[in-house]
Write a protein that holds these residues in place. Structure first.
Motif, PDB file in Angstrom:
ATOM      1  N   ASP A 458       0.824  -1.209   0.000  1.00 33.18           N
ATOM      2  CA  ASP A 458       0.000   0.000   0.000  1.00 33.18           C
ATOM      3  C   ASP A 458       0.860   1.262   0.000  1.00 33.18           C
ATOM      4  O   ASP A 458       0.505   2.269  -0.622  1.00 33.18           O
ATOM      5  CB  ASP A 458      -0.914   0.016   1.228  1.00 33.18           C
ATOM      6  CG  ASP A 458      -1.926  -1.118   1.208  1.00 33.18           C
ATOM      7  OD1 ASP A 458      -2.454  -1.406   0.119  1.00 33.18           O
ATOM      8  OD2 ASP A 458      -2.176  -1.711   2.270  1.00 33.18           O
ATOM      9  N   THR A 460       3.782   1.714  -1.284  1.00 30.67           N
ATOM     10  CA  THR A 460       4.620   1.903  -2.477  1.00 30.67           C
ATOM     11  C   THR A 460       3.794   1.785  -3.750  1.00 30.67           C
ATOM     12  O   THR A 460       4.340   1.557  -4.827  1.00 30.67           O
ATOM     13  CB  THR A 460       5.757   0.863  -2.508  1.00 30.67           C
ATOM     14  OG1 THR A 460       5.178  -0.461  -2.530  1.00 30.67           O
ATOM     15  CG2 THR A 460       6.658   0.992  -1.296  1.00 30.67           C
ATOM     16  N   ALA A 461       2.485   1.952  -3.626  1.00 27.76           N
ATOM     17  CA  ALA A 461       1.587   1.704  -4.771  1.00 27.76           C
ATOM     18  C   ALA A 461       1.712   2.766  -5.852  1.00 27.76           C
ATOM     19  O   ALA A 461       1.466   2.496  -7.027  1.00 27.76           O
ATOM     20  CB  ALA A 461       0.135   1.621  -4.284  1.00 27.76           C
ATOM     21  N   ASP A 462       2.077   3.982  -5.478  1.00 25.15           N
ATOM     22  CA  ASP A 462       2.168   5.056  -6.473  1.00 25.15           C
ATOM     23  C   ASP A 462       3.275   6.038  -6.068  1.00 25.15           C
ATOM     24  O   ASP A 462       3.873   5.929  -4.998  1.00 25.15           O
ATOM     25  CB  ASP A 462       0.817   5.781  -6.616  1.00 25.15           C
ATOM     26  CG  ASP A 462       0.257   6.227  -5.275  1.00 25.15           C
ATOM     27  OD1 ASP A 462       1.036   6.713  -4.436  1.00 25.15           O
ATOM     28  OD2 ASP A 462      -0.964   6.067  -5.054  1.00 25.15           O
ATOM     29  N   ARG A 463       3.521   6.978  -6.932  1.00 30.26           N
ATOM     30  CA  ARG A 463       4.616   7.927  -6.707  1.00 30.26           C
ATOM     31  C   ARG A 463       4.358   8.784  -5.473  1.00 30.26           C
ATOM     32  O   ARG A 463       5.279   9.078  -4.707  1.00 30.26           O
ATOM     33  CB  ARG A 463       4.773   8.816  -7.942  1.00 30.26           C
ATOM     34  CG  ARG A 463       5.965   9.761  -7.873  1.00 30.26           C
ATOM     35  CD  ARG A 463       6.195  10.475  -9.202  1.00 30.26           C
ATOM     36  NE  ARG A 463       7.343  11.357  -9.123  1.00 30.26           N
ATOM     37  CZ  ARG A 463       7.273  12.617  -8.680  1.00 30.26           C
ATOM     38  NH1 ARG A 463       6.104  13.123  -8.301  1.00 30.26           N
ATOM     39  NH2 ARG A 463       8.366  13.359  -8.640  1.00 30.26           N
ATOM     40  N   LYS A 464       3.102   9.138  -5.259  1.00 34.24           N
ATOM     41  CA  LYS A 464       2.769   9.972  -4.096  1.00 34.24           C
ATOM     42  C   LYS A 464       3.114   9.261  -2.791  1.00 34.24           C
ATOM     43  O   LYS A 464       3.652   9.868  -1.858  1.00 34.24           O
ATOM     44  CB  LYS A 464       1.281  10.332  -4.140  1.00 34.24           C
ATOM     45  CG  LYS A 464       0.838  11.248  -3.022  1.00 34.24           C
ATOM     46  CD  LYS A 464      -0.642  11.594  -3.162  1.00 34.24           C
ATOM     47  CE  LYS A 464      -1.094  12.507  -2.019  1.00 34.24           C
ATOM     48  NZ  LYS A 464      -2.544  12.823  -2.116  1.00 34.24           N
ATOM     49  N   SER A 465       2.826   7.975  -2.750  1.00 37.97           N
ATOM     50  CA  SER A 465       3.116   7.204  -1.545  1.00 37.97           C
ATOM     51  C   SER A 465       4.618   7.063  -1.341  1.00 37.97           C
ATOM     52  O   SER A 465       5.114   7.129  -0.205  1.00 37.97           O
ATOM     53  CB  SER A 465       2.460   5.826  -1.637  1.00 37.97           C
ATOM     54  OG  SER A 465       1.052   5.947  -1.652  1.00 37.97           O
ATOM     55  N   TYR A 503      13.279   0.137  -2.714  1.00 33.38           N
ATOM     56  CA  TYR A 503      12.772   1.452  -3.106  1.00 33.38           C
ATOM     57  C   TYR A 503      13.736   2.583  -2.758  1.00 33.38           C
ATOM     58  O   TYR A 503      13.361   3.756  -2.789  1.00 33.38           O
ATOM     59  CB  TYR A 503      11.406   1.693  -2.433  1.00 33.38           C
ATOM     60  CG  TYR A 503      10.380   0.699  -2.904  1.00 33.38           C
ATOM     61  CD1 TYR A 503       9.759   0.836  -4.146  1.00 33.38           C
ATOM     62  CD2 TYR A 503      10.062  -0.408  -2.131  1.00 33.38           C
ATOM     63  CE1 TYR A 503       8.841  -0.088  -4.593  1.00 33.38           C
ATOM     64  CE2 TYR A 503       9.135  -1.347  -2.568  1.00 33.38           C
ATOM     65  CZ  TYR A 503       8.528  -1.184  -3.802  1.00 33.38           C
ATOM     66  OH  TYR A 503       7.614  -2.112  -4.252  1.00 33.38           O
ATOM     67  N   SER A 563       4.940  -6.546  -2.152  1.00 32.01           N
ATOM     68  CA  SER A 563       5.073  -5.956  -3.477  1.00 32.01           C
ATOM     69  C   SER A 563       6.149  -6.722  -4.244  1.00 32.01           C
ATOM     70  O   SER A 563       7.029  -7.344  -3.645  1.00 32.01           O
ATOM     71  CB  SER A 563       5.452  -4.470  -3.368  1.00 32.01           C
ATOM     72  OG  SER A 563       6.662  -4.338  -2.661  1.00 32.01           O
TER      73      SER A 563
END
Length: 627
Positions: A458, A460-465, A503, A563
């Motif tokens: 959850d 690392t699901a998108d750039r915002k996160s 990441y 992930s």
């Protein structure tokens, strides 16, 4: 000649003892004589008059013996109660023996007329003479306890229809007494606690009593706070006497051979137990737990969950006024948690009452988290409680499927900000870096590592996160002088390291390697295997093992989903030849398997072969530790 003389005079009784049959016949003859001497209609009247007029207690004593020894018909019972009712104000404390005998007569299975006669006498004698309350109420509440032989009448701790009718009369009578005599509340509180069955009693006995205690709150809500705290105390006793390791061992005996055959696949005990305990097999839901105390806890927990359902302030058809009252119940439950569950060590299931109730609405979940966070921040709270609160907040953030992502991020930010401030403050004053002196800080750091590793999909699901994770400045925490990774549970440290490397959030592996070398150097220098300085931590919302009640938890419970990017890093721990899993390892050793998705193991193994050499050193330490 002597035998003839003995036969005539009856002296043979001196030479030989009565047989049990003869003794029973003699007892019945005595009872019949008492019954014969006391007229059914005037027995109690004459007995009381003899005492009051002539101070003669003989008829009274004979009548009491008659009540205790004779099987009384419904008509006789009604007549005796009617006569006793006429003498209510004459039955002063000197008639205590007779009043206790009258109250103790079996009455719940009698005809309606007899029930009515008993009820009216019981209430009026208690009102007229408050002294009898101290005996009468315990006698009434003792009827809540199922007999040992009544298991068939209490399936899963719930009374069958006939028993329910009898209990309804008991509760109705208690309700009237509590309404008529306010002083009886204290007696009820004391009696409920004193009468609670021993935790090793049969399941139907304990669950039946719990059923009746919860029933009391339906007609007298004033008892709710006391009842919740008492029941949670008793459930904690059951919980700590049904350790997770014992439940797993009892439930997983059939799987031991299978586990040994699949050592190469590293199928951990926790997953096996979840399968065998019915967490994924609905066909096993009705089968009792093999562990006796766990079975009792399972039945009681289901009753508690069902009770919480009736206290859901956000249920359909709840009025605004009812919602206000039900919101007060949440404070009652939270108080019971603070007073009983939070200070208790090594509970595994009772805390899920808070987990389940929090699933009703996000505002309840946030109130629970805020309560924990307030304790963690407060330096006036004991370090033991603060450390426990850290464990609860970490486990809740990781496991609560219903928790919005923004709430998860908010508390991660709060935890990290607190850690950064602590580091800066301690650097300024050059504080001692020992585990004991900084136990809250180290526990909080591990909580951050655990939550990030567990919720990495959850987060690392998108750039915002990912930008959010970068804003936490995890590298500053990892590389600070306290070196929090050195005291973390190895499973948490290695899982967190895998995520941060994948990441590029922080580089933990060099620190883990250095920590491992230092520990080895300490061992060889002293020529002894000294215990490692590791946090004594538990994650209170680890997988729920009770079969019947787990269906309430499963829809709201988050299983780990890794992930893609960090799976190869995490599997290195499992591929290491230095890692040998033993069945006796603590349960958190099993929880490391939450960091591996079962249906992807083959692919993970292939990805990990190229990293095996590095893993031998980096992840070589056994993750056997205590929760």
């Amino acid at each position: 000649m002597s035998s003839v003389y003995s036969a005539k005079t009856g002296l043979s009784s001196i030479l030989k003892a009565y047989s049990p049959a003869e003794r029973e016949r003699a007892k019945n003859i005595a009872i019949n004589k008492v019954r014969f001497e006391i007229p059914k209609q005037k027995g109690i009247l004459d007995a009381v008059e003899a005492v009051n007029a002539h101070n003669n207690f003989q008829p009274l004593n004979e009548f009491v013996a008659f009540l205790k020894e004779t099987e009384i018909s419904d008509n006789e019972f009604s007549q005796i109660m009617s006569d006793a009712h006429k003498l209510i104000y004459d039955l002063s404390p000197k008639f205590t023996n007779m009043v206790e005998a009258l109250i103790s007569l079996p009455w719940t299975k009698r005809q309606p007329a007899a029930l009515q006669a008993y009820t009216e006498f019981y209430i009026d004698i208690m009102v007229a003479h408050n002294k009898y309350v101290e005996f009468g109420i315990p006698k009434l509440i003792s009827l809540w306890i199922p007999a040992d032989a009544d298991e068939s009448m209490w399936p899963n701790g719930t009374p069958i229809d006939n028993v329910k009718i009898e209990l309804d009369a008991i509760h109705h009578l208690l309700d009237r007494i509590l309404t008529a005599i306010p002083m009886s509340f204290e007696v009820v509180l004391e009696t409920i606690e004193n009468k609670f069955p021993y935790f090793k009693k049969a399941t139907h006995v304990i669950a039946g009593y719990v059923h009746n205690v919860l029933w009391l709150t339906e007609y007298k809500p004033i008892f709710t706070e006391f009842v919740m705290q008492l029941l949670i105390q008793k459930l904690v006793v059951l919980d700590v006497n049904a350790p997770r390791s014992e439940i797993e061992e009892t439930e997983c005996e059939e799987d031991e051979d299978l586990e040994e055959e699949n050592e190469d696949q590293e199928i951990f005990e926790m997953d096996d137990c979840q399968k065998s305990s019915g967490i994924n097999q609905k066909d096993d839901d009705l089968l009792p737990m093999k562990h006796a105390i766990a079975h009792t806890l399972d039945i009681c927990m289901e009753k508690m969950f069902n009770f919480l359902d009736t206290r859901n302030p956000y249920a359909l058809n709840v009025t605004a006024e009812q919602r206000l009252q039900l919101n007060k119940f949440w404070k009652v439950l939270l108080t019971a948690f603070d007073n009983v569950i939070l200070p208790s060590h090594n509970t595994h299931h009772v805390q899920f009452l808070l987990f389940y109730h929090s699933s009703f609405k996000n505002t309840i979940a946030e109130a629970f988290l805020q309560s924990l966070w307030d304790k963690i921040k407060n330096p006036n709270v004991s370090a033991v409680i603060r450390q426990a609160a850290v464990g609860y907040i970490a486990s809740f953030l990781a496991r609560a499927k219903f928790l919005p992502l923004q709430v998860l991020k908010y508390y991660l930010k709060e935890l990290c900000d607190w850690a950064h401030q602590y580091i800066q403050r301690c650097d300024q004053y050059r504080q001692n870096g020992s585990l004991k002196a900084n136990i809250v800080f180290f526990s909080l750091c591990q909580a951050v590592f655990y939550v990030i590793a567990f919720r990495s999909r959850d987060l690392t699901a998108d750039r915002k996160s990912l930008l959010f994770l970068q804003s936490l400045q995890l590298s500053a925490i990892v590389t600070c002088n306290f070196n929090p990774l050195r005291v973390c549970l190895p499973a948490v440290a290695t899982a967190f390291a895998g995520v941060t490397r994948a990441y590029q959030l922080a580089y933990c592996h060099a620190i883990l390697e250095r920590n491992a070398r230092r520990k080895l150097a300490t061992v060889y220098a002293n020529d002894t295997a000294t215990p490692e300085e590791t946090l004594d931590t538990f994650f209170p919302f680890d997988p729920y093992l009770l079969k019947m009640s787990e269906k309430k938890i499963t829809p709201h419970y988050l299983q780990y989903q890794a992930s893609e990017a960090e799976e190869a890093s995490v599997v290195a721990t499992h591929m290491s030849p230095l890692r040998q899993r033993k069945r006796g390892d603590s349960e958190m050793c099993d929880d490391i398997d939450d960091f591996i998705v079962a249906d992807k193991r083959q692919k993970i193994m292939e990805l990990a072969r190229s990293q095996e050499r590095e893993a031998q050193f980096t992840y070589g330490l056994s993750p056997g530790f205590h929760m």
